[in-house]
Scaffold this motif. Structure first.
Motif, PDB file in Angstrom:
ATOM      1  N   ASN A  18       0.827  -1.204   0.000  1.00  0.00           N
ATOM      2  CA  ASN A  18       0.000   0.000   0.000  1.00  0.00           C
ATOM      3  C   ASN A  18       0.866   1.261   0.000  1.00  0.00           C
ATOM      4  OD1 ASN A  18      -2.579   1.305   0.088  1.00  0.00           O
ATOM      5  ND2 ASN A  18      -2.208   1.758   2.242  1.00  0.00           N
ATOM      6  N   GLU A  19       1.968   1.225   0.751  1.00  0.00           N
ATOM      7  CA  GLU A  19       2.890   2.370   0.768  1.00  0.00           C
ATOM      8  C   GLU A  19       3.480   2.602  -0.617  1.00  0.00           C
ATOM      9  OE1 GLU A  19       6.921   3.921   3.118  1.00  0.00           O
ATOM     10  OE2 GLU A  19       6.083   1.943   3.544  1.00  0.00           O
ATOM     11  N   GLU A  20       3.841   1.522  -1.296  1.00  0.00           N
ATOM     12  CA  GLU A  20       4.386   1.638  -2.654  1.00  0.00           C
ATOM     13  C   GLU A  20       3.357   2.243  -3.611  1.00  0.00           C
ATOM     14  OE1 GLU A  20       5.820  -1.292  -6.334  1.00  0.00           O
ATOM     15  OE2 GLU A  20       5.661  -2.094  -4.289  1.00  0.00           O
ATOM     16  N   LEU A  21       2.105   1.757  -3.525  1.00  0.00           N
ATOM     17  CA  LEU A  21       1.069   2.261  -4.419  1.00  0.00           C
ATOM     18  C   LEU A  21       0.741   3.725  -4.123  1.00  0.00           C
ATOM     19  CD1 LEU A  21      -0.970   1.814  -6.672  1.00  0.00           C
ATOM     20  CD2 LEU A  21      -2.549   0.869  -4.977  1.00  0.00           C
ATOM     21  N   ASN A  22       0.662   4.076  -2.840  1.00  0.00           N
ATOM     22  CA  ASN A  22       0.356   5.464  -2.485  1.00  0.00           C
ATOM     23  C   ASN A  22       1.441   6.424  -2.929  1.00  0.00           C
ATOM     24  OD1 ASN A  22      -2.204   5.271  -1.368  1.00  0.00           O
ATOM     25  ND2 ASN A  22      -1.446   4.758   0.656  1.00  0.00           N
ATOM     26  N   THR A  23       2.683   5.952  -2.941  1.00  0.00           N
ATOM     27  CA  THR A  23       3.774   6.787  -3.441  1.00  0.00           C
ATOM     28  C   THR A  23       3.578   7.079  -4.926  1.00  0.00           C
ATOM     29  OG1 THR A  23       5.318   5.900  -1.805  1.00  0.00           O
ATOM     30  CG2 THR A  23       6.275   6.938  -3.752  1.00  0.00           C
ATOM     31  N   LEU A  24       3.131   6.063  -5.661  1.00  0.00           N
ATOM     32  CA  LEU A  24       2.869   6.261  -7.093  1.00  0.00           C
ATOM     33  C   LEU A  24       1.710   7.235  -7.320  1.00  0.00           C
ATOM     34  CD1 LEU A  24       3.101   2.565  -8.392  1.00  0.00           C
ATOM     35  CD2 LEU A  24       4.767   4.394  -8.780  1.00  0.00           C
ATOM     36  N   LEU A  25       0.688   7.153  -6.448  1.00  0.00           N
ATOM     37  CA  LEU A  25      -0.512   7.962  -6.637  1.00  0.00           C
ATOM     38  C   LEU A  25      -0.427   9.338  -5.985  1.00  0.00           C
ATOM     39  CD1 LEU A  25      -3.245   5.234  -6.025  1.00  0.00           C
ATOM     40  CD2 LEU A  25      -2.512   6.159  -8.219  1.00  0.00           C
ATOM     41  N   ALA A  26       0.596   9.578  -5.185  1.00  0.00           N
ATOM     42  CA  ALA A  26       0.689  10.838  -4.436  1.00  0.00           C
ATOM     43  C   ALA A  26       0.576  12.081  -5.316  1.00  0.00           C
ATOM     44  CB  ALA A  26       1.990  10.868  -3.628  1.00  0.00           C
ATOM     45  N   PRO A  27       1.230  12.142  -6.485  1.00  0.00           N
ATOM     46  CA  PRO A  27       1.074  13.335  -7.333  1.00  0.00           C
ATOM     47  C   PRO A  27      -0.374  13.569  -7.771  1.00  0.00           C
ATOM     48  CG  PRO A  27       2.994  12.081  -8.019  1.00  0.00           C
ATOM     49  CD  PRO A  27       2.250  11.226  -7.053  1.00  0.00           C
ATOM     50  N   LEU A  28      -1.121  12.485  -8.004  1.00  0.00           N
ATOM     51  CA  LEU A  28      -2.529  12.628  -8.379  1.00  0.00           C
ATOM     52  C   LEU A  28      -3.348  13.138  -7.207  1.00  0.00           C
ATOM     53  CD1 LEU A  28      -3.250   9.444 -10.529  1.00  0.00           C
ATOM     54  CD2 LEU A  28      -2.656  11.733 -11.296  1.00  0.00           C
ATOM     55  N   TYR A  29      -3.051  12.627  -6.001  1.00  0.00           N
ATOM     56  CA  TYR A  29      -3.745  13.115  -4.810  1.00  0.00           C
ATOM     57  C   TYR A  29      -3.526  14.621  -4.656  1.00  0.00           C
ATOM     58  CZ  TYR A  29      -3.948   8.180  -3.304  1.00  0.00           C
ATOM     59  OH  TYR A  29      -4.179   6.840  -3.210  1.00  0.00           O
ATOM     60  N   ALA A  30      -2.279  15.050  -4.877  1.00  0.00           N
ATOM     61  CA  ALA A  30      -1.957  16.471  -4.712  1.00  0.00           C
ATOM     62  C   ALA A  30      -2.705  17.325  -5.729  1.00  0.00           C
ATOM     63  CB  ALA A  30      -0.454  16.685  -4.842  1.00  0.00           C
ATOM     64  N   ARG A  31      -2.784  16.849  -6.954  1.00  0.00           N
ATOM     65  CA  ARG A  31      -3.519  17.583  -7.997  1.00  0.00           C
ATOM     66  C   ARG A  31      -5.000  17.652  -7.662  1.00  0.00           C
ATOM     67  NH1 ARG A  31      -2.285  14.634 -13.380  1.00  0.00           N
ATOM     68  NH2 ARG A  31      -4.199  15.723 -13.976  1.00  0.00           N
ATOM     69  N   ALA A  32      -5.556  16.552  -7.197  1.00  0.00           N
ATOM     70  CA  ALA A  32      -6.971  16.534  -6.836  1.00  0.00           C
ATOM     71  C   ALA A  32      -7.243  17.505  -5.692  1.00  0.00           C
ATOM     72  CB  ALA A  32      -7.394  15.121  -6.448  1.00  0.00           C
ATOM     73  N   GLU A  33      -6.336  17.562  -4.733  1.00  0.00           N
ATOM     74  CA  GLU A  33      -6.513  18.472  -3.597  1.00  0.00           C
ATOM     75  C   GLU A  33      -6.467  19.926  -4.048  1.00  0.00           C
ATOM     76  OE1 GLU A  33      -7.588  19.331   0.078  1.00  0.00           O
ATOM     77  OE2 GLU A  33      -7.231  17.265  -0.582  1.00  0.00           O
ATOM     78  N   ARG A  34      -5.596  20.235  -5.002  1.00  0.00           N
ATOM     79  CA  ARG A  34      -5.522  21.613  -5.521  1.00  0.00           C
ATOM     80  C   ARG A  34      -6.810  21.987  -6.242  1.00  0.00           C
ATOM     81  NH1 ARG A  34      -0.095  20.059  -6.668  1.00  0.00           N
ATOM     82  NH2 ARG A  34      -0.600  19.602  -8.845  1.00  0.00           N
ATOM     83  N   ILE A  35      -7.364  21.054  -7.020  1.00  0.00           N
ATOM     84  CA  ILE A  35      -8.613  21.335  -7.715  1.00  0.00           C
ATOM     85  C   ILE A  35      -9.746  21.530  -6.708  1.00  0.00           C
ATOM     86  CG2 ILE A  35     -10.326  20.437  -9.346  1.00  0.00           C
ATOM     87  CD1 ILE A  35      -8.038  18.866 -10.674  1.00  0.00           C
ATOM     88  N   TYR A  36      -9.766  20.686  -5.685  1.00  0.00           N
ATOM     89  CA  TYR A  36     -10.803  20.802  -4.658  1.00  0.00           C
ATOM     90  C   TYR A  36     -10.708  22.159  -3.954  1.00  0.00           C
ATOM     91  CZ  TYR A  36     -13.626  19.728  -0.550  1.00  0.00           C
ATOM     92  OH  TYR A  36     -14.575  19.755   0.439  1.00  0.00           O
ATOM     93  N   THR A  37      -9.483  22.592  -3.666  1.00  0.00           N
ATOM     94  CA  THR A  37      -9.286  23.906  -3.035  1.00  0.00           C
ATOM     95  C   THR A  37      -9.792  25.014  -3.952  1.00  0.00           C
ATOM     96  OG1 THR A  37      -7.348  23.100  -1.821  1.00  0.00           O
ATOM     97  CG2 THR A  37      -7.563  25.488  -2.065  1.00  0.00           C
ATOM     98  N   GLU A  38      -9.538  24.859  -5.240  1.00  0.00           N
ATOM     99  CA  GLU A  38     -10.015  25.843  -6.217  1.00  0.00           C
ATOM    100  C   GLU A  38     -11.539  25.909  -6.230  1.00  0.00           C
ATOM    101  OE1 GLU A  38      -9.918  26.596 -11.078  1.00  0.00           O
ATOM    102  OE2 GLU A  38      -8.537  25.146 -10.158  1.00  0.00           O
ATOM    103  N   VAL A  39     -12.179  24.747  -6.165  1.00  0.00           N
ATOM    104  CA  VAL A  39     -13.643  24.710  -6.155  1.00  0.00           C
ATOM    105  C   VAL A  39     -14.184  25.378  -4.890  1.00  0.00           C
ATOM    106  CG1 VAL A  39     -15.650  23.182  -6.030  1.00  0.00           C
ATOM    107  CG2 VAL A  39     -13.790  22.657  -7.607  1.00  0.00           C
ATOM    108  N   GLN A  40     -13.544  25.098  -3.760  1.00  0.00           N
ATOM    109  CA  GLN A  40     -13.984  25.679  -2.503  1.00  0.00           C
ATOM    110  C   GLN A  40     -13.872  27.204  -2.504  1.00  0.00           C
ATOM    111  OE1 GLN A  40     -15.681  22.941  -1.456  1.00  0.00           O
ATOM    112  NE2 GLN A  40     -15.169  23.603   0.607  1.00  0.00           N
ATOM    113  N   ALA A  41     -12.882  27.717  -3.240  1.00  0.00           N
ATOM    114  CA  ALA A  41     -12.654  29.164  -3.277  1.00  0.00           C
ATOM    115  C   ALA A  41     -13.504  29.871  -4.332  1.00  0.00           C
ATOM    116  CB  ALA A  41     -11.175  29.455  -3.540  1.00  0.00           C
TER     117      ALA A  41
END
Length: 388
Positions: free
Chosen positions: A126-149
């Motif tokens: 799971n740690e290995e997979l989350n490392t691979l997906l971390a950049p996508l999580y970060a992008r999704a969080e930025r979009i969510y922040t944009e929507v909230q604003a």
């Protein structure tokens, strides 16, 4: 949509009764610099019930023990604020992990969210997979922040909503690409089995996930969870693109029976929704706009509500308030809606576009995808005779 993208992989396997022998697990934890007697909570699913266990740190050490039927996702929370489990929020000290048989160890300086997990193969994967997906999580969080604003005017704009949905969809497609590569590269990992079950969301395409399932080791396929996943393929294939749409009959708002088959010869969007469903209500203006644009071009919508047995008044009010001028039906059985069961609907909003020949053309069309798909199919030359 953000939550579906950003949360770590969880099992979405159908619940069926299979004989399983519970196996013991133990978690031994150590936070090196924590001396306070903070409370630690462990939350996980055991069958149909949610388990919430807790213990107190003693000089920074703690332990959990229990039994599980199979590896399962869990949350561990350290209550630094002393608010109790009911007061915990997503900004608190939380660790996502998996429980599996045997002993595992959690070590950190002062926070479980930063802990290192050892002694557990599935958590290592799971740690290995989350490392691979971390950049996508970060992008999704930025979009969510944009929507909230965004301003209320922006949020109500169809253009803005479609733009944001397109951004989230792009991330989701990339996530599925990563998951596919991971599954094919880790055929013996239990996490791969769980990842297969998560591919495609609530209405997965069996033509996509069945080959991934077949790539897994025989041990995983023969496991109770593997057999449950395999059993779900029949239902998924019944509502796959190209399949004949299962017919159903339910009463409309006046109590008169309406059958899906009565729409044959038209393009019809079966829209599963409910008055209590926030995302459904947010998507309704888009469906209204598309309906008004294409209703004179051999297209209509059939709304199927998953409202509760005592929810008819709320259902009718939502139809009126949202300006939904197409045909609506419901058996008012909430999640036991019989049409929803036929279409393997496990979350809403969800929709299926049915062609004039009664076959499924597309599904889960949101935002601009709905309009673009209709533009494409309604502009295509129609074959003479009996059709395809």
């Amino acid at each position: 949509m953000l939550k579906k993208i950003a949360l770590y992989i969880t099992a979405l396997l159908p619940s069926v009764a299979l004989a399983q022998t519970p196996e013991a697990f133990t978690i031994n934890g150590k936070l090196n610099t924590v001396k306070q007697p903070y409370r630690v909570y462990l939350v996980y699913q055991q069958g149909q019930a949610r388990q919430v266990d807790s213990t107190t740190l003693v000089d920074g050490t703690f332990q959990f023990a229990g039994k599980i039927n199979n590896p399962t996702s869990a949350l561990m929370v350290l209550d630094h604020r002393g608010v109790g489990f009911s007061g915990i929020s997503k900004t608190d000290d939380v660790l996502n992990l998996y429980l599996e048989k045997g002993d595992m160890y959690i070590a950190a300086t002062d926070s479980v969210s930063k802990a290192k997990i050892t002694g557990s193969e599935i958590n290592r994967d799971n740690e290995e997979l989350n490392t691979l997906l971390a950049p996508l999580y970060a992008r999704a969080e930025r979009i969510y922040t944009e929507v909230q604003a965004a301003s209320p005017e922006q949020r109500q704009s169809n253009v803005y909503q479609n733009t944001m949905q397109d951004k989230f969809k792009a991330i989701q497609l990339e996530r599925e690409k990563f998951l596919k590569e991971y599954i094919l590269g880790h055929p013996y990992s239990y996490l791969s089995l769980m990842a297969v079950s998560s591919m495609g969301g609530p209405s997965a395409d069996a033509n996509v996930i069945e080959p991934l399932y077949n790539s897994l080791s025989q041990k995983l396929k023969d496991s109770p969870q593997g057999q449950q996943l395999k059993a779900s393929f029949a239902a998924l294939k019944a509502t796959a693109i190209g399949a004949v749409a299962p017919n159903f009959t339910q009463n409309d708002v006046d109590g008169k029976p309406v059958s899906l088959s009565s729409f044959k010869g038209k393009y019809v969007l079966i829209d599963f929704w409910a008055s209590w469903c926030g995302p459904c209500r947010q998507e309704n203006p888009n469906v209204v706009r598309v309906f008004n644009k294409f209703k004179d071009r051999n297209f209509t919508v059939l709304g199927v509500s998953l409202d509760r047995p005592d929810g008819k008044a709320a259902w009718l009010k939502a139809i009126k308030d949202d300006g939904l001028t197409w045909t609506h039906v419901s058996d008012l059985k909430f999640w036991n809606n019989e049409a929803a069961a036929l279409y393997f609907v496990q979350s809403i909003p969800q929709n299926f576009l049915i062609g004039p020949d009664g076959k499924i053309v597309a599904k889960n069309l949101r935002g601009g995808d709905l309009e673009m798909t209709l533009l494409k199919v309604l502009s295509a030359p129609q074959k003479a005779g009996k059709g395809e």
